[in-house]
Design an enzyme around this catalytic site. Structure first.
Site, PDB file in Angstrom:
ATOM      1  N   SER A 140      25.785 -19.330  23.007  1.00  0.00           N
ATOM      2  CA  SER A 140      25.391 -18.808  21.685  1.00  0.00           C
ATOM      3  C   SER A 140      26.225 -17.566  21.420  1.00  0.00           C
ATOM      4  O   SER A 140      26.720 -16.939  22.366  1.00  0.00           O
ATOM      5  CB  SER A 140      23.903 -18.425  21.715  1.00  0.00           C
ATOM      6  OG  SER A 140      23.570 -17.639  20.588  1.00  0.00           O
ATOM      7  N   TYR A 153      16.713 -13.729  24.700  1.00  0.00           N
ATOM      8  CA  TYR A 153      17.478 -14.962  24.473  1.00  0.00           C
ATOM      9  C   TYR A 153      18.941 -14.717  24.855  1.00  0.00           C
ATOM     10  O   TYR A 153      19.568 -15.531  25.535  1.00  0.00           O
ATOM     11  CB  TYR A 153      17.356 -15.345  22.991  1.00  0.00           C
ATOM     12  CG  TYR A 153      18.143 -16.561  22.566  1.00  0.00           C
ATOM     13  CD1 TYR A 153      17.715 -17.837  22.906  1.00  0.00           C
ATOM     14  CD2 TYR A 153      19.303 -16.434  21.798  1.00  0.00           C
ATOM     15  CE1 TYR A 153      18.431 -18.960  22.498  1.00  0.00           C
ATOM     16  CE2 TYR A 153      20.021 -17.542  21.379  1.00  0.00           C
ATOM     17  CZ  TYR A 153      19.578 -18.807  21.727  1.00  0.00           C
ATOM     18  OH  TYR A 153      20.290 -19.910  21.321  1.00  0.00           O
TER      19      TYR A 153
HETATM   20  N1  LIG Z   1      20.305 -23.391  16.081  1.00  0.00           N
HETATM   21  C1  LIG Z   1      21.022 -22.310  16.361  1.00  0.00           C
HETATM   22  O1  LIG Z   1      21.212 -21.414  15.508  1.00  0.00           O
HETATM   23  C2  LIG Z   1      21.639 -22.121  17.710  1.00  0.00           C
HETATM   24  C3  LIG Z   1      22.568 -21.081  17.874  1.00  0.00           C
HETATM   25  C4  LIG Z   1      23.142 -20.877  19.110  1.00  0.00           C
HETATM   26  C5  LIG Z   1      22.833 -21.703  20.174  1.00  0.00           C
HETATM   27  N2  LIG Z   1      21.925 -22.710  20.000  1.00  0.00           N
HETATM   28  C6  LIG Z   1      21.586 -23.527  21.165  1.00  0.00           C
HETATM   29  O2  LIG Z   1      21.805 -24.897  20.887  1.00  0.00           O
HETATM   30  C7  LIG Z   1      20.905 -25.706  21.634  1.00  0.00           C
HETATM   31  C8  LIG Z   1      20.198 -26.692  20.713  1.00  0.00           C
HETATM   32  O3  LIG Z   1      19.486 -25.949  19.758  1.00  0.00           O
HETATM   33  P1  LIG Z   1      18.920 -26.551  18.394  1.00  0.00           P
HETATM   34  O4  LIG Z   1      19.191 -25.523  17.373  1.00  0.00           O
HETATM   35  O5  LIG Z   1      19.383 -27.940  18.174  1.00  0.00           O
HETATM   36  O6  LIG Z   1      17.358 -26.484  18.729  1.00  0.00           O
HETATM   37  P2  LIG Z   1      16.140 -27.493  18.481  1.00  0.00           P
HETATM   38  O7  LIG Z   1      16.357 -28.294  17.262  1.00  0.00           O
HETATM   39  O8  LIG Z   1      14.925 -26.628  18.586  1.00  0.00           O
HETATM   40  O9  LIG Z   1      16.228 -28.436  19.748  1.00  0.00           O
HETATM   41  C9  LIG Z   1      15.995 -27.934  21.023  1.00  0.00           C
HETATM   42  C10 LIG Z   1      15.931 -29.076  22.002  1.00  0.00           C
HETATM   43  O10 LIG Z   1      15.672 -28.500  23.306  1.00  0.00           O
HETATM   44  C11 LIG Z   1      14.793 -29.357  23.961  1.00  0.00           C
HETATM   45  N3  LIG Z   1      13.997 -28.610  24.949  1.00  0.00           N
HETATM   46  C12 LIG Z   1      13.353 -27.436  24.815  1.00  0.00           C
HETATM   47  N4  LIG Z   1      12.678 -27.132  25.950  1.00  0.00           N
HETATM   48  C13 LIG Z   1      12.933 -28.158  26.816  1.00  0.00           C
HETATM   49  C14 LIG Z   1      12.521 -28.467  28.141  1.00  0.00           C
HETATM   50  N5  LIG Z   1      11.715 -27.642  28.845  1.00  0.00           N
HETATM   51  N6  LIG Z   1      12.948 -29.623  28.708  1.00  0.00           N
HETATM   52  C15 LIG Z   1      13.746 -30.469  28.021  1.00  0.00           C
HETATM   53  N7  LIG Z   1      14.175 -30.234  26.776  1.00  0.00           N
HETATM   54  C16 LIG Z   1      13.760 -29.102  26.176  1.00  0.00           C
HETATM   55  C17 LIG Z   1      13.898 -29.978  22.900  1.00  0.00           C
HETATM   56  O11 LIG Z   1      13.535 -31.251  23.377  1.00  0.00           O
HETATM   57  P3  LIG Z   1      12.036 -31.885  23.351  1.00  0.00           P
HETATM   58  O12 LIG Z   1      12.157 -33.072  22.469  1.00  0.00           O
HETATM   59  O13 LIG Z   1      11.782 -32.221  24.793  1.00  0.00           O
HETATM   60  O14 LIG Z   1      11.119 -30.830  22.798  1.00  0.00           O
HETATM   61  C18 LIG Z   1      14.824 -30.066  21.699  1.00  0.00           C
HETATM   62  O15 LIG Z   1      15.373 -31.349  21.603  1.00  0.00           O
HETATM   63  C19 LIG Z   1      19.970 -24.724  22.362  1.00  0.00           C
HETATM   64  O16 LIG Z   1      20.413 -24.521  23.678  1.00  0.00           O
HETATM   65  C20 LIG Z   1      20.120 -23.445  21.546  1.00  0.00           C
HETATM   66  O17 LIG Z   1      19.833 -22.277  22.307  1.00  0.00           O
HETATM   67  C21 LIG Z   1      21.326 -22.944  18.788  1.00  0.00           C
END
Ligand SMILES: NC(=O)c1ccc[n+]([C@@H]2O[C@H](COP(=O)([O-])OP(=O)(O)OC[C@H]3O[C@@H](n4cnc5c(N)ncnc54)[C@H](OP(=O)(O)O)[C@@H]3O)[C@@H](O)[C@H]2O)c1
Length: 249
Positions: A140, A153
């Site tokens: 991130s 975070y």
């Molecule tokens: N969106 C942003 O602005 C942003 C920016 C920088 C980095 N990121 C990173 O990108 C990645 C994806 O983020 P996103 O924005 O797509 O978030 P999201 O839509 O909230 O999806 C997060 C995913 O993580 C999974 N997850 C959470 N806890 C888990 C666990 N204990 N075991 C297995 N799976 C788990 C969830 O799966 P379940 O179906 O099992 O709940 C969900 O599919 C993350 O690592 C996040 O930190 C996001």
């Protein structure tokens, strides 16, 4: 032989867009969700656009479940050519001293330990395969810079950067490339929760980038696919910002 990608947490958000990108490029898709409903919905939506996916119920904080995810994938498809360690959770958008140790521990378990298990079992499998493989981790901009209300975070995402770079050097001559993407703000559930809490608006989140808008899930999926492709064989240990210019400052 058709290549296989594992994307943790790929039924929604960035992971889902990444699954679609790899599917369009001919990969077997393996992803995870702890929710059978989300898994069912994802498989159905994927089918509607002409692709198949395997979804395992995996909690990445449980080492044995991640080990089994890799083993089951190998049993079904024969190899793990790419692993995208995407599962992650956000912190509480509060002043640092107002956050809870429960949330901090949870974030370390998911964002650090969960990703560590994915890397570890991914590497162990890839070392055994003749074709080796590629790992792409989700860092991130909070893993590269200090961001207010994201101290905890950010700590977990700095850890992702450290694991990516250290392991990339160790396996640089073993045929395994390990890279990360560092997204700016992307409007997925992770940030929708922050918006719903009333702390920040979507406009606020867009405004942090020089491009004055949030990124899209496809922006991130394309970068992940590039790092996992054969288009960049001399790239390893890279943490690639995809952030509308945020880290250029
Ligand atoms: N969106 C942003 O602005 C942003 C920016 C920088 C980095 N990121 C990173 O990108 C990645 C994806 O983020 P996103 O924005 O797509 O978030 P999201 O839509 O909230 O999806 C997060 C995913 O993580 C999974 N997850 C959470 N806890 C888990 C666990 N204990 N075991 C297995 N799976 C788990 C969830 O799966 P379940 O179906 O099992 O709940 C969900 O599919 C993350 O690592 C996040 O930190 C996001």
């Amino acid at each position: 032989m058709k290549k296989t990608v594992i994307i943790t947490g790929g039924t929604v958000g960035i992971g889902k867009a990444t699954a679609l990108k790899f599917a369009k490029n001919g990969y077997n898709i393996v992803t995870t969700s702890r929710s059978d409903d989300k898994a069912k919905k994802f498989i159905e939506e994927f089918k509607q656009v002409g692709y198949e996916a395997t979804v395992y119920n995996v909690d990445v904080t449980k080492e044995e479940q991640v080990e089994k995810l890799v083993a089951d994938t190998v049993e079904k498809f024969g190899s793990v050519d790419v692993i995208v360690n995407n599962s992650g959770i956000a912190g509480e958008p509060k002043f640092f001293a107002q956050t809870s140790k429960y949330n901090m521990r949870n974030m370390v378990e998911t964002n650090v330990m969960g990703l560590y298990y994915g890397m570890r079992y991914g590497i162990l499998q890839m070392l055994e395969q003749e074709t080796k493989g590629k790992i792409v981790n989700l860092a991130s901009i909070a893993g590269l810079n200090g961001i207010e209300f994201a101290g905890e975070y950010g700590a977990t995402k700095h850890a992702v950067v450290g694991m990516t770079k250290g392991a990339a050097i160790e396996y640089a001559t073993s045929g395994i490339r390990i890279n990360a993407v560092a997204p700016g703000a992307i409007l997925t559930d992770i940030l929708n929760d922050v918006i719903e809490s009333g702390q920040l608006t979507a406009e606020d989140l867009g405004a942090i980038h020089p491009m004055k808008r949030p990124g899209t899930v496809e922006d991130i999926a394309n970068a992940i696919y590039f790092l996992a492709s054969d288009e960049c064989p001399f790239m390893t240990g890279v943490v690639l910002p995809v952030d509308g210019g945020y880290t250029a400052r």
